[in-house]
Scaffold this active site. Structure first.
Site, PDB file in Angstrom:
ATOM      1  N   ASN A  21       0.691  -1.083   0.116  1.00 47.62           N
ATOM      2  CA  ASN A  21       0.037   0.120   0.161  1.00 47.62           C
ATOM      3  C   ASN A  21       0.847   1.233   0.052  1.00 47.62           C
ATOM      4  O   ASN A  21       2.090   1.084   0.003  1.00 47.62           O
ATOM      5  CB  ASN A  21      -0.908   0.083   1.337  1.00 47.62           C
ATOM      6  CG  ASN A  21      -2.225   0.665   0.921  1.00 47.62           C
ATOM      7  OD1 ASN A  21      -2.195   1.746   0.415  1.00 47.62           O
ATOM      8  ND2 ASN A  21      -3.393   0.085   1.270  1.00 47.62           N
ATOM      9  N   THR A  66      11.140  -7.137  16.214  1.00 40.15           N
ATOM     10  CA  THR A  66      12.373  -7.159  16.511  1.00 40.15           C
ATOM     11  C   THR A  66      12.841  -8.583  16.430  1.00 40.15           C
ATOM     12  O   THR A  66      14.117  -8.705  16.490  1.00 40.15           O
ATOM     13  CB  THR A  66      12.694  -6.525  17.925  1.00 40.15           C
ATOM     14  OG1 THR A  66      12.014  -7.165  18.953  1.00 40.15           O
ATOM     15  CG2 THR A  66      12.216  -5.041  17.726  1.00 40.15           C
ATOM     16  N   LYS A  67      11.903  -9.678  16.726  1.00 41.08           N
ATOM     17  CA  LYS A  67      12.425 -10.916  16.626  1.00 41.08           C
ATOM     18  C   LYS A  67      11.445 -11.922  15.566  1.00 41.08           C
ATOM     19  O   LYS A  67      10.380 -11.590  15.267  1.00 41.08           O
ATOM     20  CB  LYS A  67      12.162 -11.527  17.968  1.00 41.08           C
ATOM     21  CG  LYS A  67      12.890 -10.940  19.105  1.00 41.08           C
ATOM     22  CD  LYS A  67      12.766 -11.516  20.586  1.00 41.08           C
ATOM     23  CE  LYS A  67      13.748 -10.917  21.513  1.00 41.08           C
ATOM     24  NZ  LYS A  67      13.514 -11.224  22.632  1.00 41.08           N
ATOM     25  N   HIS A  75      23.246   0.218  12.156  1.00 41.27           N
ATOM     26  CA  HIS A  75      24.288   1.118  12.162  1.00 41.27           C
ATOM     27  C   HIS A  75      25.118   0.843  13.435  1.00 41.27           C
ATOM     28  O   HIS A  75      25.038  -0.003  14.406  1.00 41.27           O
ATOM     29  CB  HIS A  75      24.079   2.503  12.281  1.00 41.27           C
ATOM     30  CG  HIS A  75      23.215   2.973  11.133  1.00 41.27           C
ATOM     31  ND1 HIS A  75      23.845   3.490   9.941  1.00 41.27           N
ATOM     32  CD2 HIS A  75      22.017   2.887  10.660  1.00 41.27           C
ATOM     33  CE1 HIS A  75      22.783   3.529   8.966  1.00 41.27           C
ATOM     34  NE2 HIS A  75      21.704   3.539   9.557  1.00 41.27           N
ATOM     35  N   ARG A 114       5.038  -8.856  20.103  1.00 41.60           N
ATOM     36  CA  ARG A 114       4.914 -10.306  20.598  1.00 41.60           C
ATOM     37  C   ARG A 114       3.461 -11.046  20.262  1.00 41.60           C
ATOM     38  O   ARG A 114       2.761 -10.531  19.800  1.00 41.60           O
ATOM     39  CB  ARG A 114       4.627  -9.995  22.359  1.00 41.60           C
ATOM     40  CG  ARG A 114       5.910  -9.465  22.919  1.00 41.60           C
ATOM     41  CD  ARG A 114       5.523  -9.326  24.398  1.00 41.60           C
ATOM     42  NE  ARG A 114       6.879  -8.683  25.045  1.00 41.60           N
ATOM     43  CZ  ARG A 114       7.198  -7.376  25.265  1.00 41.60           C
ATOM     44  NH1 ARG A 114       6.341  -6.483  24.877  1.00 41.60           N
ATOM     45  NH2 ARG A 114       8.325  -7.011  25.857  1.00 41.60           N
ATOM     46  N   GLY A 139      -0.470  -1.579   8.572  1.00 43.98           N
ATOM     47  CA  GLY A 139      -0.210  -0.336   8.546  1.00 43.98           C
ATOM     48  C   GLY A 139       0.803   0.155   9.421  1.00 43.98           C
ATOM     49  O   GLY A 139       0.432  -0.014  10.715  1.00 43.98           O
TER      50      GLY A 139
END
Length: 177
Positions: free
Chosen positions: A77, A157-158, A107, A172, A134
């Site tokens: 989208n 993040t996992k 970084h 989660r 979204g």
């Protein structure tokens, strides 16, 4: 960069690749929709692979493009971003809500090294028939399994297992009742 090792993102060769990507993105984002079709030819030529019947709404942004591999019928989208400093593999029938983002770049944590342009790109893999809501952000190195759902606004993040629904920041799995 391609080998997921630390590199200098200020390298002139990489800047030339980013310029090529910016030009293709500009062509996609400024072409009238009826003339552009599902994806501007310049952007399609930039990607490593584009399966049949993919659709990228404008605006869209990518860093290099050459690391992006789309399966069949992938949908993005408006406002989506892929910072493809490493491979980004997206399976068939996967959909992204507006302003979803995929980041491969990480970084250097040391400010002196970061100021020198030191970064690493880590592959992101997203399976088949995944829905990314979204505003969700997929971080470097994440794998999302087939048929998973990522809630809107989530920061992944996992890894997310196949068939799982993950929400929140950090994302989660929802507990099943």
């Amino acid at each position: 960069m391609q080998s997921e090792q630390w590199y200098n993102c200020l390298d002139p060769e990489l800047e030339a690749l980013r310029t090529r990507a910016r030009n293709a993105v500009h062509a996609h984002n400024t072409c009238p929709p009826d003339a552009r079709g599902a994806m501007a030819p310049e952007l399609q030529a930039l990607f490593a692979r584009v399966g049949p019947d993919c659709l990228l709404e404008a605006p869209f942004h990518c860093a290099y493009g050459l690391n992006i591999r789309l399966g069949a019928r992938v949908y993005f989208n408006a406002g989506c971003v892929i910072l493809d400093t490493a491979q980004v593999q997206i399976g068939d029938d996967t959909m992204f809500g507006p302003h979803a983002q995929i980041y491969c770049a990480q970084h250097a944590k040391d400010p002196v090294e970061r100021a020198k342009g030191l970064e690493i790109g880590i592959t992101v893999t997203i399976g088949r028939n995944v829905w990314v809501g979204g505003g969700a952000i997929v971080m470097p190195g994440v794998t999302i399994g087939d048929n998973a759902i990522i809630g809107a606004g989530s920061v992944v993040t996992k890894d997310v297992a196949a068939g799982e629904t993950a929400v929140g920041n950090p994302a989660r799995p929802l507990t099943r009742r």
